[in-house]
Structure formats: C-alpha cells, structure tokens
Motif scaffolding. Structure first.
Motif, PDB file in Angstrom:
ATOM      1  N   UNK A 125       0.821  -1.204   0.000  1.00 56.28           N
ATOM      2  CA  UNK A 125       0.000   0.000   0.000  1.00 56.28           C
ATOM      3  C   UNK A 125       0.860   1.261   0.000  1.00 56.28           C
ATOM      4  N   UNK A 126       0.441   2.261  -0.788  1.00 59.37           N
ATOM      5  CA  UNK A 126       0.984   3.618  -0.730  1.00 59.37           C
ATOM      6  C   UNK A 126      -0.121   4.529  -0.207  1.00 59.37           C
ATOM      7  N   UNK A 127       0.181   5.305   0.822  1.00 61.89           N
ATOM      8  CA  UNK A 127      -0.813   6.196   1.431  1.00 61.89           C
ATOM      9  C   UNK A 127      -0.252   7.610   1.481  1.00 61.89           C
ATOM     10  N   UNK A 128      -1.038   8.584   1.033  1.00 62.05           N
ATOM     11  CA  UNK A 128      -0.607   9.981   1.044  1.00 62.05           C
ATOM     12  C   UNK A 128      -1.615  10.822   1.816  1.00 62.05           C
ATOM     13  N   UNK A 129      -1.125  11.672   2.690  1.00 58.81           N
ATOM     14  CA  UNK A 129      -2.033  12.509   3.470  1.00 58.81           C
ATOM     15  C   UNK A 129      -1.297  13.745   3.994  1.00 58.81           C
TER      16      UNK A 129
ATOM     17  N   UNK B 174      -4.988  13.384  -8.254  1.00 60.30           N
ATOM     18  CA  UNK B 174      -3.789  13.990  -7.685  1.00 60.30           C
ATOM     19  C   UNK B 174      -4.166  14.689  -6.380  1.00 60.30           C
ATOM     20  N   UNK B 175      -3.173  15.245  -5.679  1.00 58.98           N
ATOM     21  CA  UNK B 175      -3.403  15.793  -4.341  1.00 58.98           C
ATOM     22  C   UNK B 175      -4.504  16.849  -4.326  1.00 58.98           C
ATOM     23  N   UNK B 176      -4.458  17.764  -5.286  1.00 58.25           N
ATOM     24  CA  UNK B 176      -5.447  18.841  -5.337  1.00 58.25           C
ATOM     25  C   UNK B 176      -6.839  18.292  -5.645  1.00 58.25           C
ATOM     26  N   UNK B 177      -6.925  17.363  -6.590  1.00 61.07           N
ATOM     27  CA  UNK B 177      -8.213  16.768  -6.940  1.00 61.07           C
ATOM     28  C   UNK B 177      -8.789  15.967  -5.775  1.00 61.07           C
ATOM     29  N   UNK B 178      -7.922  15.239  -5.071  1.00 63.10           N
ATOM     30  CA  UNK B 178      -8.408  14.430  -3.958  1.00 63.10           C
ATOM     31  C   UNK B 178      -9.001  15.308  -2.862  1.00 63.10           C
ATOM     32  N   UNK B 179      -8.334  16.403  -2.543  1.00 59.87           N
ATOM     33  CA  UNK B 179      -8.859  17.319  -1.529  1.00 59.87           C
ATOM     34  C   UNK B 179     -10.209  17.872  -1.958  1.00 59.87           C
ATOM     35  N   UNK B 180     -10.327  18.291  -3.226  1.00 56.33           N
ATOM     36  CA  UNK B 180     -11.577  18.864  -3.725  1.00 56.33           C
ATOM     37  C   UNK B 180     -12.714  17.847  -3.678  1.00 56.33           C
ATOM     38  N   UNK B 181     -12.451  16.634  -4.185  1.00 49.96           N
ATOM     39  CA  UNK B 181     -13.493  15.602  -4.200  1.00 49.96           C
ATOM     40  C   UNK B 181     -13.879  15.214  -2.778  1.00 49.96           C
ATOM     41  N   UNK B 182     -12.898  15.063  -1.900  1.00 47.47           N
ATOM     42  CA  UNK B 182     -13.186  14.664  -0.519  1.00 47.47           C
ATOM     43  C   UNK B 182     -14.002  15.725   0.208  1.00 47.47           C
TER      44      UNK B 182
ATOM     45  N   UNK C 163      -5.743   9.586   0.552  1.00 47.12           N
ATOM     46  CA  UNK C 163      -5.506   9.024  -0.774  1.00 47.12           C
ATOM     47  C   UNK C 163      -4.537   7.853  -0.678  1.00 47.12           C
ATOM     48  N   UNK C 164      -4.835   6.780  -1.396  1.00 47.14           N
ATOM     49  CA  UNK C 164      -3.976   5.596  -1.332  1.00 47.14           C
ATOM     50  C   UNK C 164      -4.064   4.805  -2.625  1.00 47.14           C
TER      51      UNK C 164
ATOM     52  N   UNK D 249      -7.424   3.817  -4.394  1.00 51.49           N
ATOM     53  CA  UNK D 249      -8.355   3.620  -3.295  1.00 51.49           C
ATOM     54  C   UNK D 249      -8.382   4.838  -2.384  1.00 51.49           C
ATOM     55  N   UNK D 250      -9.414   4.886  -1.562  1.00 56.03           N
ATOM     56  CA  UNK D 250      -9.512   5.872  -0.486  1.00 56.03           C
ATOM     57  C   UNK D 250      -9.416   5.115   0.825  1.00 56.03           C
TER      58      UNK D 250
END
Length: 234
Positions: A10-14, A172-180, A196-197, A208-209
């Motif tokens: 797993x890769x997890x980004x936060x 990507x990071x910006x899209x994930x923040x917006x969607x979340x 994001x993962x 995945x989330x």
C-alpha cells in the motif's frame, strides 16, 4: 463463503501536522509526533497505543527491503509491539525520509527502538532542528493484511478501524482534496477520515480511499464509495 484475505503493498498519502519531540529520543535525532493524524474524524477512537504516531527521520534514503529486514530482526530480538512503515515527509521545500511508528505502548520505547535500528545499520538524521507545529505532506509505504468484504471494499484485518474503498480513477493531491470536501459536504452519515492511497493486487494497481472510522460494515463503506464515484464523475 468466507471473505477473501490477502496481503497487499500500500501507498498512502495525506496531510499531517507534526511537532518535534524534545525528550525520550536518541540525543540529537529528529522525531516528529503527529498531532492530528485523522483530521476528518472527531469521534473518540481507541487511545493509548493507537493515538501515538511518530516519524523517526533518517539520515538518507534506505531501500524498503532494508527497513523491512531491520524491522523484522528487531521484532525477533525484542518483545516490543509496534508497527513500522517507510515514510517520505515534505515540509515546505524540505524533503525527509523517515520510519513511521504506531501502536507503541509508550513513548519510553522510542529511544530504545532507535538504538535497535542503528544496530541494524539504519542511521538517523542528527543535529537538525525544526521547531513548532509544522504542516507536512506524508507518504507511507507498507504491507497490509486486508479482508475483502465485497468487490472493491476492503477491511484492514489487523486494525478494523481502517478500510479501503476502490475508486475508478487516480486523483492527484489537489483533486483528492476537492473531491473529498465535496463528499463531506454531501455526507450525512457517521463521520470518517479519508486519505488518498493505492495498492497492488494480483498484478494490478488499484486507486483507493483509506477510510478511518469506528463504524465499519459493507453498507456504510459502499455508501461512501458511491458518493466518491458520484463526485469524481460529476
């Protein structure tokens, strides 16, 4: 039929807010305490060992297999219960490599664990000061044991307050923040933290989330997954 169990990479980004520890660490080393590891979740979750999330900053980048080998050797040698993963931290323009620790029963073990890694050839960054509360972006890589509740819905077998829901595309990071944020504004169920993962399963990379909550069942997770898909494809 029993749910399918598997081990995945797993890769997890936060995002994280961290602060350097001043005591109970190897003198001169840099160890960050995560002050708010799950900013989207406000209910009480298990505390004590589960509330300690640390980043021990390394002197250089070590291959993942070296970190894994050292960790396994330490686990065989000592009767310590902790979880370790490799992490990459960005604070402003500063990039740091780290070992992320969690499930520590006490902070009193930190210096001993650092000394054990040093004996395994893993060295820590020394004499670098970063003071105050710092906003960081972290990426964690590790192996996890997952249980497939339903297609695209996975529960962490070792800690059932974590789950992973598959989504249809990379954000990507910006899209994930917006969607979340969009998902949160339109969610009226039990609250959760999201990150994001991605993970590898049977030769395929899945986006995945990561969900953290104390309410984990297939219907709850499917509802979150459905809302993510709606916001991704709107």
């Amino acid at each position: 039929m029993a749910n399918k169990k598997m081990e995945v990479f797993v890769n997890l980004t936060k995002k994280d807010t961290v602060q350097a520890l001043e005591q109970k660490i190897l003198p001169g080393s840099l160890v960050f305490d995560s002050l708010n590891p799950f900013p989207g979740y406000y209910h009480e979750l298990p505390t004590d060992a589960d509330s300690i999330y640390l980043y021990m900053i390394l002197d250089s980048q070590y291959p993942l297999e070296e970190i894994l080998r050292a960790t396994q050797n330490i686990e065989k040698q000592y009767d310590w219960n902790f979880d370790a993963g490799k992490a990459y931290i960005t604070i402003g323009t500063t990039s740091l490599d780290a070992i992320r620790l969690r499930h520590l029963p006490t902070l009193d073990l930190v210096e001993k664990i650092q000394e054990a890694y040093v004996k395994q050839g893993i060295k820590f960054l020394m004499n670098k000061k970063l003071k105050g509360k710092l906003e960081a972006r972290t990426k964690i890589v590790k192996f996890l044991n997952l249980e497939e509740l339903e297609p695209g819905i996975y529960l962490n077998s070792d800690d059932t307050t974590f789950a992973y829901i598959v989504i249809s595309k990379y954000l990507d990071a910006e899209e994930f923040i917006k969607v979340s944020m969009d998902v949160k504004y339109n969610w009226d169920g039990h609250e959760f933290d999201a990150a994001s993962a991605s993970f590898y399963k049977e030769g395929t990379l899945y986006e995945v989330v990561r969900i953290r909550s104390d309410k984990m069942d297939a219907n709850y997770l499917k509802a979150i997954q459905k809302l993510y898909e709606a916001k991704i494809n709107k």
